[in-house]
Write a protein that holds these residues in place. Structure first.
Motif: not given
Length: 420
Positions: A98-103, A131, A133
């Motif tokens: 999820n963190k990587r997806w937001r980046e 989503q 992710q």
């Protein structure tokens, strides 16, 4: 929870691991998925893989293909085994993804034996897959339509893997010999036998080859023969969940089709595969009612007795009871009239909704005004014609098979207008 290593495997690793294909050109089998121009190949070569489920028997290349994808993708590739990973491991991966997806970065998660995840673990994946992710690659030996939750199946495309052909297995074995055992002489007949006994399982073929070579390697002039392969190879039935359903289906259809030999064949197949004998006994009991019915009422009695007998004595002696009951059902006259009649009656009840029981048929303790009930035993032949339904319907139409033919004639005499 670690990304797959790209380092060379140690020399003592199993042969199947050392011989893993490094690219699509080395990959054997699954031409229906990986021939040039096929959608899956295009996705892999273009690094455009979306969430997928690889489903098929063991040793057909599901995990190997995941490793090839790992070597080609620019996404972070993480591998988990559903056998060892718990929900905590899964959540840790999803939080990182999820963190990587937001980046703006991609994460490709491979889960081996994904069918071993329970329902909660599988559903934990749904939001991340939905989503985007994570890009999910699941490998399963179990039919995803039974083993995976519907939400996961609908979010991932299923690609079926087929057993390897004997030609592909021989190619695989020769590749192993050329690369790792160039000094070992091998009979062509031994390779053909090994390929045939491996039942499309590349891993089994390589493991058996390795054991055979170990047996002959200390000889003065080492040679792998068909006799050695026969000694090494322990033949067993790969009886998985899908075979459980397919085999019982073949068994039931053979009984219904009045083929005693096919009935015995599939019974033996299930027993050798380790099937629950009580499950088989229950299916024989159902077939005795559904497919034989009143054409031979003794069938259900014999099947019921066999079920109780198997429950009491178990295997191996219980197999004789199963065989006797299954053969009786297979050779008995057939009629599904009871089954059809029940379905018709059920549909009628559902359609009619509110149903009023005729007054003369109600319980004697009812205070509602009752009509005159005619007691059949007070009339000739213990029968009197009267209404037993709110509205006359014909559900049961007996066949001309076995004892049911006699039932049909009796009903014609009793209910002339209905069955005449």
């Amino acid at each position: 929870m670690t990304p797959f290593s790209t380092e060379d495997v140690v020399e003592k690793a199993p042969l199947a691991w050392r011989l893993r294909p490094q690219n699509l050109e080395e990959f054997l089998g699954q031409r229906h998925l990986l021939s040039p121009g096929k959608p899956l190949r295009v996705m892999i070569e273009g690094d455009m893989v979306r969430s997928v489920i690889f489903y098929g028997p063991p040793g057909t290349g599901k995990t190997c293909l995941a490793h090839i994808i790992a070597s080609k993708t620019q996404a972070l590739f993480i591998g988990l085994s559903a056998v060892a990973a718990g929900k905590k491991d899964l959540i840790e991966v999803l939080e990182m993804a999820n963190k990587r997806w937001r980046e703006g970065a991609r994460t490709l998660l491979f889960i081996d034996e994904i069918h071993r995840f329970n329902k909660i673990q599988q559903e934990t994946l749904l939001p991340a897959v939905e989503q985007g992710q994570i890009i999910l690659i699941g490998a399963s030996t179990e039919n995803p339509y039974f083993a995976l939750v519907p939400g996961l199946r609908s979010r991932a495309q299923v690609f079926p893997f087929h057993p390897l052909s004997e030609e592909d297995l021989v190619t695989l074995l020769k590749r192993a010999l050329d690369r790792f055992y160039p000094d070992i002489k091998v009979e062509e007949e031994a390779l053909d036998l090994l390929a045939r006994l491996s039942s499309g399982d590349g891993r089994k073929a390589l493991n058996s080859l390795e054991v055979g070579i170990t047996m002959v390697s200390e000889a003065h002039n080492p040679k792998l023969t068909a006799q050695v392969v026969t000694e090494v190879f322990q033949k067993s039935i790969p009886y998985d969940t899908q075979l459980h359903y397919d085999a019982i289906s073949a068994f039931i259809k053979s009984m219904r089709g009045s083929d005693p030999d096919a009935t015995l064949f599939w019974l033996a197949f299930m027993l050798e595969g380790g099937e629950d004998p009580l499950y088989i006994a229950r299916r024989i009991l159902i077939a005795a009612s559904e497919d034989v019915g009143l054409a031979d009422p003794a069938a259900i009695i014999l099947a019921g007795t066999a079920y109780q007998g198997v429950k009491e004595i178990g295997l191996p002696e219980g197999a004789l009871l199963l065989a006797q009951a299954a053969l009786y059902v297979a050779t008995a006259p057939k009629s599904n009239c009871s089954y059809v009649a029940l379905r018709k009656a059920q549909e009628e009840v559902k359609e009619r909704g509110d149903i009023q029981i005729p007054p003369h048929l109600r319980d004697s303790s009812s205070y509602t005004k009752r009509g005159k009930y005619l007691y059949p035993h007070e009339f000739p032949h213990h029968f009197v014609e009267q209404e037993y339904m709110p509205q006359l319907r014909l559900f049961y139409q007996p066949s001309d098979q076995g004892r049911e033919a006699r039932i049909k004639e009796r009903l014609k005499k009793l209910w002339k207008e209905r069955y005449g």
